[in-house]
Design an enzyme around this catalytic site. Structure first.
Site, PDB file in Angstrom:
ATOM      1  N   LYS A  54       0.834  -1.205   0.000  1.00 14.60           N
ATOM      2  CA  LYS A  54       0.000   0.000   0.000  1.00 14.60           C
ATOM      3  C   LYS A  54       0.869   1.257   0.000  1.00 14.60           C
ATOM      4  O   LYS A  54       0.632   2.208  -0.757  1.00 14.60           O
ATOM      5  CB  LYS A  54      -0.937  -0.008   1.224  1.00 14.60           C
ATOM      6  CG  LYS A  54      -2.008  -1.092   1.116  1.00 14.60           C
ATOM      7  CD  LYS A  54      -2.837  -1.268   2.379  1.00 14.60           C
ATOM      8  CE  LYS A  54      -3.727  -2.507   2.217  1.00 14.60           C
ATOM      9  NZ  LYS A  54      -4.681  -2.717   3.306  1.00 14.60           N
ATOM     10  N   GLN A  98      -4.558  -1.472   9.670  1.00 15.74           N
ATOM     11  CA  GLN A  98      -4.509  -2.817   9.089  1.00 15.74           C
ATOM     12  C   GLN A  98      -5.052  -3.841  10.087  1.00 15.74           C
ATOM     13  O   GLN A  98      -4.675  -3.845  11.262  1.00 15.74           O
ATOM     14  CB  GLN A  98      -3.064  -3.148   8.677  1.00 15.74           C
ATOM     15  CG  GLN A  98      -2.915  -4.429   7.884  1.00 15.74           C
ATOM     16  CD  GLN A  98      -3.463  -4.358   6.455  1.00 15.74           C
ATOM     17  OE1 GLN A  98      -3.701  -3.290   5.920  1.00 15.74           O
ATOM     18  NE2 GLN A  98      -3.676  -5.507   5.848  1.00 15.74           N
ATOM     19  N   ASP A 121     -11.216   2.623   4.114  1.00 17.77           N
ATOM     20  CA  ASP A 121     -11.503   1.188   4.131  1.00 17.77           C
ATOM     21  C   ASP A 121     -13.009   0.919   4.077  1.00 17.77           C
ATOM     22  O   ASP A 121     -13.443  -0.191   3.805  1.00 17.77           O
ATOM     23  CB  ASP A 121     -10.989   0.582   5.452  1.00 17.77           C
ATOM     24  CG  ASP A 121      -9.712  -0.217   5.289  1.00 17.77           C
ATOM     25  OD1 ASP A 121      -9.479  -0.742   4.191  1.00 17.77           O
ATOM     26  OD2 ASP A 121      -8.964  -0.313   6.277  1.00 17.77           O
TER      27      ASP A 121
HETATM   28  N1  L34 Z   1      -7.884  -2.473   7.415  1.00 17.65           N
HETATM   29  N2  L34 Z   1      -7.192  -4.613   6.900  1.00 17.65           N
HETATM   30  C1  L34 Z   1      -7.672  -3.422   6.498  1.00 17.65           C
HETATM   31  N3  L34 Z   1      -7.963  -3.156   5.204  1.00 17.65           N
HETATM   32  C2  L34 Z   1      -7.749  -4.099   4.254  1.00 17.65           C
HETATM   33  O1  L34 Z   1      -8.079  -3.865   2.982  1.00 17.65           O
HETATM   34  C3  L34 Z   1      -7.195  -5.332   4.620  1.00 17.65           C
HETATM   35  N4  L34 Z   1      -6.875  -6.325   3.711  1.00 17.65           N
HETATM   36  C4  L34 Z   1      -7.097  -7.723   4.079  1.00 17.65           C
HETATM   37  C5  L34 Z   1      -6.422  -7.942   5.431  1.00 17.65           C
HETATM   38  N5  L34 Z   1      -6.563  -6.828   6.359  1.00 17.65           N
HETATM   39  C6  L34 Z   1      -6.961  -5.586   5.968  1.00 17.65           C
HETATM   40  C7  L34 Z   1      -5.847  -6.250   2.847  1.00 17.65           C
HETATM   41  O2  L34 Z   1      -5.240  -5.213   2.628  1.00 17.65           O
HETATM   42  C8  L34 Z   1      -6.417  -8.453   2.931  1.00 17.65           C
HETATM   43  N6  L34 Z   1      -5.599  -7.447   2.270  1.00 17.65           N
HETATM   44  C9  L34 Z   1      -4.691  -7.720   1.224  1.00 17.65           C
HETATM   45  C10 L34 Z   1      -4.045  -6.697   0.544  1.00 17.65           C
HETATM   46  C11 L34 Z   1      -3.144  -6.955  -0.474  1.00 17.65           C
HETATM   47  C12 L34 Z   1      -2.880  -8.245  -0.831  1.00 17.65           C
HETATM   48  C13 L34 Z   1      -3.510  -9.285  -0.176  1.00 17.65           C
HETATM   49  C14 L34 Z   1      -4.410  -9.022   0.851  1.00 17.65           C
HETATM   50  C15 L34 Z   1      -1.857  -8.489  -1.918  1.00 17.65           C
HETATM   51  O3  L34 Z   1      -1.222  -7.586  -2.372  1.00 17.65           O
HETATM   52  N7  L34 Z   1      -1.678  -9.747  -2.324  1.00 17.65           N
HETATM   53  C16 L34 Z   1      -0.699 -10.096  -3.343  1.00 17.65           C
HETATM   54  C17 L34 Z   1       0.415 -10.930  -2.722  1.00 17.65           C
HETATM   55  C18 L34 Z   1       1.136 -10.219  -1.645  1.00 17.65           C
HETATM   56  C19 L34 Z   1       2.195 -11.076  -0.939  1.00 17.65           C
HETATM   57  O4  L34 Z   1       3.070 -11.621  -1.643  1.00 17.65           O
HETATM   58  O5  L34 Z   1       2.159 -11.147   0.287  1.00 17.65           O
HETATM   59  C20 L34 Z   1      -1.433 -10.882  -4.404  1.00 17.65           C
HETATM   60  O6  L34 Z   1      -0.971 -10.872  -5.549  1.00 17.65           O
HETATM   61  O7  L34 Z   1      -2.438 -11.520  -4.087  1.00 17.65           O
END
Ligand code: L34
Length: 296
Positions: A54, A98, A121
């Site tokens: 982010k 988060q 959010d």
């Molecule tokens: N307050 N908490 C708050 N807001 C959110 O919107 C979230 N979320 C969820 C968990 N807690 C939160 C996220 O940001 C899940 N989440 C999230 C965000 C980004 C990714 C996955 C979950 C992401 O970028 N995933 C990548 C892989 C990242 C890695 O390698 O760790 C993908 O390609 O899926």
């Protein structure tokens, strides 16, 4: 026939390109720089990875961005005071705490403390309520990302049978609410399945669009999916480590088997995850514009 792979990475890139132009325009015309603070409590590896993503994206888009790391043992009172500080800060338009938070902190209390105007959010009860009546200011990031993926890949949502697996406040409940509104990119018939559902495969097999946010690796197998369905996999499970120390990720869907049956499917990684981050940026730009009185 093998399914079309829906690239969240690619769709997210397109949206970020549009956003970058908008950020530049409001900077030049209105002297407004979108400001985002991400608050991370503790050191959960998943949370660190997502918050880093982010912050990186916010910087790339030219935001004023603040990463605020707090120890896992921060008191609830301290965290509430911190949020209040950012509520008062005119340079900050979006505040994100988060999740999950450590057990000793009341999550609801913390989310309720965020000024709804800065709640990028969309977890504050005011924004949840607005969403439910079809009058949202902000859409929650993961559901908004899912809806954009469906719209931008040409899935037929109007009149579709949508089945959502999972009833979390972050994904299941809001995406179900969004897709059932009598609005563009919605108007579907929505079923929510959860741990209390008697016969989950009975429901999932009827789905034209199957959205899986179960939090369980490979919870959806090929026999649970209708031929030609569109499958959105929201799961991000950390199932191991490579020799180089990188996390191995896997979704809630048995991707290899289901892709032979679905007409389109999102991968993990590179599906919904990048969209979640991008929709947060979109909400923050919106918050900055609203704060400055800029109309579309
Ligand atoms: N307050 N908490 C708050 N807001 C959110 O919107 C979230 N979320 C969820 C968990 N807690 C939160 C996220 O940001 C899940 N989440 C999230 C965000 C980004 C990714 C996955 C979950 C992401 O970028 N995933 C990548 C892989 C990242 C890695 O390698 O760790 C993908 O390609 O899926």
């Amino acid at each position: 026939m093998a399914a079309k792979i829906i690239s969240g990475t690619e769709v997210a890139r397109q949206i970020r390109e549009e956003l970058a132009k908008e950020v530049l325009a409001i900077k030049e015309k209105n002297n407004v720089v979108p400001g985002l603070v991400t608050i991370l409590v503790g050191e959960d590896p998943g949370s660190i990875s997502y918050v880093t993503g982010k912050q990186k994206t916010a910087k790339e888009l030219g935001f004023y961005s603040v990463q605020d790391n707090q120890p896992a043992d921060i008191s609830e009172q301290k965290l509430l005071e911190l949020i209040d500080k950012y509520n008062q800060d005119p340079k900050i338009h979006g505040i994100l705490v988060q999740l999950p938070l450590p057990k000793h902190i009341n999550e609801t209390k913390v989310l309720n403390a965020i000024n709804p105007d800065k709640d990028v959010d969309a977890f504050h009860p005011v924004n949840v309520g607005r969403l439910m009546i079809g009058a949202a200011n902000y859409l929650p990031c993961t559901p908004a990302g899912i809806q954009q993926l469906l719209i931008r890949t040409g899935a037929k949502i109007d009149g579709a049978e949508v089945v959502v697996l999972g009833r979390s406040n972050i994904v299941g409940k809001p995406i179900a609410n969004m897709l059932l509104q009598k609005q563009k990119g919605a108007n579907a018939t929505v079923t929510i399945c959860h741990t209390g559902t008697k016969d989950i495969p009975f429901h999932t097999r009827r789905a034209d669009i199957l959205i899986v946010a179960a939090g369980k690796p490979k919870a959806v197998t090929a026999d649970m999916v209708k031929e030609g369905a569109v499958v959105i996999d929201v799961g991000v499970n950390r199932v191991g480590m490579t020799k180089e120390g990188k996390a191995i990720l896997c979704g809630d869907v048995d991707f290899e088997a289901v892709k032979e049956k679905a007409s389109a499917i999102t991968p993990v990684p590179g599906g919904v995850g990048p969209m979640t981050i991008t929709m947060l940026m979109m909400n923050t730009v919106k918050a900055a514009k609203v704060a400055a009185g800029i109309k579309d």
